[in-house]
Design a protein around this motif. Structure first.
Motif, PDB file in Angstrom:
ATOM      1  N   ALA A  58       0.815  -1.214   0.000  1.00  0.00           N
ATOM      2  CA  ALA A  58       0.000   0.000   0.000  1.00  0.00           C
ATOM      3  C   ALA A  58       0.850   1.266   0.000  1.00  0.00           C
ATOM      4  O   ALA A  58       1.819   1.378   0.749  1.00  0.00           O
ATOM      5  CB  ALA A  58      -0.923   0.001   1.218  1.00  0.00           C
ATOM      6  N   THR A  59       0.464   2.194  -0.874  1.00  0.00           N
ATOM      7  CA  THR A  59       1.033   3.543  -0.799  1.00  0.00           C
ATOM      8  C   THR A  59      -0.063   4.553  -0.455  1.00  0.00           C
ATOM      9  O   THR A  59       0.229   5.683  -0.102  1.00  0.00           O
ATOM     10  CB  THR A  59       1.703   3.968  -2.122  1.00  0.00           C
ATOM     11  N   ARG A  60      -1.308   4.104  -0.587  1.00  0.00           N
ATOM     12  CA  ARG A  60      -2.444   4.972  -0.237  1.00  0.00           C
ATOM     13  C   ARG A  60      -3.453   4.164   0.570  1.00  0.00           C
ATOM     14  O   ARG A  60      -3.954   3.139   0.106  1.00  0.00           O
ATOM     15  CB  ARG A  60      -3.113   5.510  -1.507  1.00  0.00           C
ATOM     16  N   ILE A  61      -3.732   4.629   1.783  1.00  0.00           N
ATOM     17  CA  ILE A  61      -4.654   3.931   2.678  1.00  0.00           C
ATOM     18  C   ILE A  61      -5.741   4.895   3.114  1.00  0.00           C
ATOM     19  O   ILE A  61      -5.473   6.067   3.396  1.00  0.00           O
ATOM     20  CB  ILE A  61      -3.907   3.378   3.922  1.00  0.00           C
ATOM     21  N   LEU A  62      -6.971   4.393   3.164  1.00  0.00           N
ATOM     22  CA  LEU A  62      -8.109   5.170   3.662  1.00  0.00           C
ATOM     23  C   LEU A  62      -8.644   4.493   4.913  1.00  0.00           C
ATOM     24  O   LEU A  62      -8.839   3.270   4.920  1.00  0.00           O
ATOM     25  CB  LEU A  62      -9.206   5.225   2.585  1.00  0.00           C
ATOM     26  N   PRO A 131      -6.402   9.416  -6.634  1.00  0.00           N
ATOM     27  CA  PRO A 131      -5.885   8.119  -7.084  1.00  0.00           C
ATOM     28  C   PRO A 131      -6.482   7.023  -6.200  1.00  0.00           C
ATOM     29  O   PRO A 131      -6.801   7.275  -5.034  1.00  0.00           O
ATOM     30  CB  PRO A 131      -4.379   8.227  -6.860  1.00  0.00           C
ATOM     31  N   ALA A 132      -6.633   5.825  -6.749  1.00  0.00           N
ATOM     32  CA  ALA A 132      -7.263   4.734  -5.994  1.00  0.00           C
ATOM     33  C   ALA A 132      -6.517   4.461  -4.696  1.00  0.00           C
ATOM     34  O   ALA A 132      -5.289   4.565  -4.634  1.00  0.00           O
ATOM     35  CB  ALA A 132      -7.289   3.477  -6.851  1.00  0.00           C
ATOM     36  N   PHE A 133      -7.272   4.111  -3.665  1.00  0.00           N
ATOM     37  CA  PHE A 133      -6.665   3.651  -2.423  1.00  0.00           C
ATOM     38  C   PHE A 133      -6.333   2.168  -2.561  1.00  0.00           C
ATOM     39  O   PHE A 133      -7.115   1.397  -3.128  1.00  0.00           O
ATOM     40  CB  PHE A 133      -7.604   3.905  -1.243  1.00  0.00           C
ATOM     41  N   ASP A 134      -5.192   1.771  -2.023  1.00  0.00           N
ATOM     42  CA  ASP A 134      -4.764   0.371  -2.079  1.00  0.00           C
ATOM     43  C   ASP A 134      -5.401  -0.443  -0.966  1.00  0.00           C
ATOM     44  O   ASP A 134      -5.518  -1.667  -1.067  1.00  0.00           O
ATOM     45  CB  ASP A 134      -3.239   0.292  -1.936  1.00  0.00           C
ATOM     46  N   MET A 135      -5.785   0.249   0.092  1.00  0.00           N
ATOM     47  CA  MET A 135      -6.374  -0.437   1.248  1.00  0.00           C
ATOM     48  C   MET A 135      -7.341   0.513   1.938  1.00  0.00           C
ATOM     49  O   MET A 135      -7.063   1.707   2.045  1.00  0.00           O
ATOM     50  CB  MET A 135      -5.274  -0.875   2.221  1.00  0.00           C
ATOM     51  N   VAL A 136      -8.482  -0.035   2.381  1.00  0.00           N
ATOM     52  CA  VAL A 136      -9.464   0.740   3.153  1.00  0.00           C
ATOM     53  C   VAL A 136      -9.733  -0.012   4.448  1.00  0.00           C
ATOM     54  O   VAL A 136      -9.963  -1.229   4.423  1.00  0.00           O
ATOM     55  CB  VAL A 136     -10.782   0.929   2.364  1.00  0.00           C
ATOM     56  N   PHE A 137      -9.686   0.693   5.566  1.00  0.00           N
ATOM     57  CA  PHE A 137     -10.023   0.102   6.869  1.00  0.00           C
ATOM     58  C   PHE A 137     -11.265   0.800   7.405  1.00  0.00           C
ATOM     59  O   PHE A 137     -11.240   1.994   7.700  1.00  0.00           O
ATOM     60  CB  PHE A 137      -8.855   0.228   7.846  1.00  0.00           C
TER      61      PHE A 137
END
Ligand code: SAH
Ligand code: DHB
Ligand code: MG
Length: 222
Positions: A58-62, A131-137
């Protein structure tokens, strides 16, 4: 095995794999000092989130639901220097405490806390065409979990990971009863199971947070 035994083993695992350093210890202290109930993920769950973030590179997490930034710090530490974590929180007091905790952890450059109701912030965020998130929590109020999931689908890409906390609640999620949180988790699991664009399961968890579980879903590649 009694929950005492689960707790002891969870402690053993945490001692081996997920010891809180000063910055993580300070999160619990900050909640105690503010008199806010500590419903952060446990340290072994924090480490699980971190391992999952590392697994998907992941480089982008939400994150939806910051509280004091405990899970935020575990997740943000999986990011490269240039990575970004956006965490949504509607309680200004929680957001302020989290901001301090994230700064203490040296992660201010990677973490942005967005103040507001999650459904409104998610809508606004989506309009920015990020840009798309690689992971969402997902870990805020449980009643709208199915709606948070729909936003997560819009904000991710094939291969992204979506994780949702507290979907077992001691088994209450089964059957038909329960409060708004339990019913929200149940509705979410039903939607998740019927969503053909993801491959998902639920991992039960025991220990410091009692018997609960995390839903884990990967957005399918075409
Ligand atoms: N992820 C955190 C724990 C989050 S607790 C951790 O593990 O460390 C849930 C948080 O969601 C609380 O801080 C609560 O204020 C926030 N929250 C609840 N409902 C919300 C909503 N509708 N929008 C945004 N935040 C919300
Ligand atoms: C509780 C635990 C959580 O992890 C959460 O997100 C909300 C509530 C609880 O134990 O009540
Ligand atoms: Mg939770």
């Amino acid at each position: 095995m009694s929950n005492d035994a689960f707790l002891t083993v969870d402690q053993y695992i945490s001692d081996l794999f997920s010891r809180d350093d000063d910055a993580l210890k300070a999160v619990a202290t900050s909640l105690d000092d503010a008199g806010v109930h500590n419903i952060s993920v446990s340290s072994s769950q924090g480490k699980l989130l971190q391992v999952l973030a590392q697994l998907c590179g992941a480089t982008r997490i939400l994150e939806v639901g910051t509280l004091a930034g405990y899970s935020t710090i575990w997740l943000a530490r999986a990011l490269p220097e240039t990575g970004r974590l956006v965490s949504i929180e509607y309680d200004p007091r929680h957001a302020r405490i989290a901001t301090e905790n994230v700064a203490r952890a040296g992660l201010s450059g990677r973490v942005e806390i967005r103040l507001g109701k999650a459904l409104e912030v998610l809508d606004a965020l989506h309009r920015e065409r990020p840009p798309a998130f690689d992971m969402v929590f997902i870990d805020a109020d449980k009643a709208p979990y199915d709606q948070y999931f729909q936003w997560a689908l819009k904000l991710t890409r094939p291969g992204s990971l979506i994780v949702a906390d507290n979907v077992v609640r001691g088994g209450e999620v089964m059957g038909t009863g329960g409060d708004a949180n339990v019913q929200g988790a149940r509705r979410f699991l039903q939607v998740l199971a019927q969503t053909t664009s993801v491959s998902a399961t639920v991992l039960q968890t025991v220990g410091a947070k009692g018997h609960d579980g995390m839903a884990i879903a990967v957005v399918k590649r075409p």
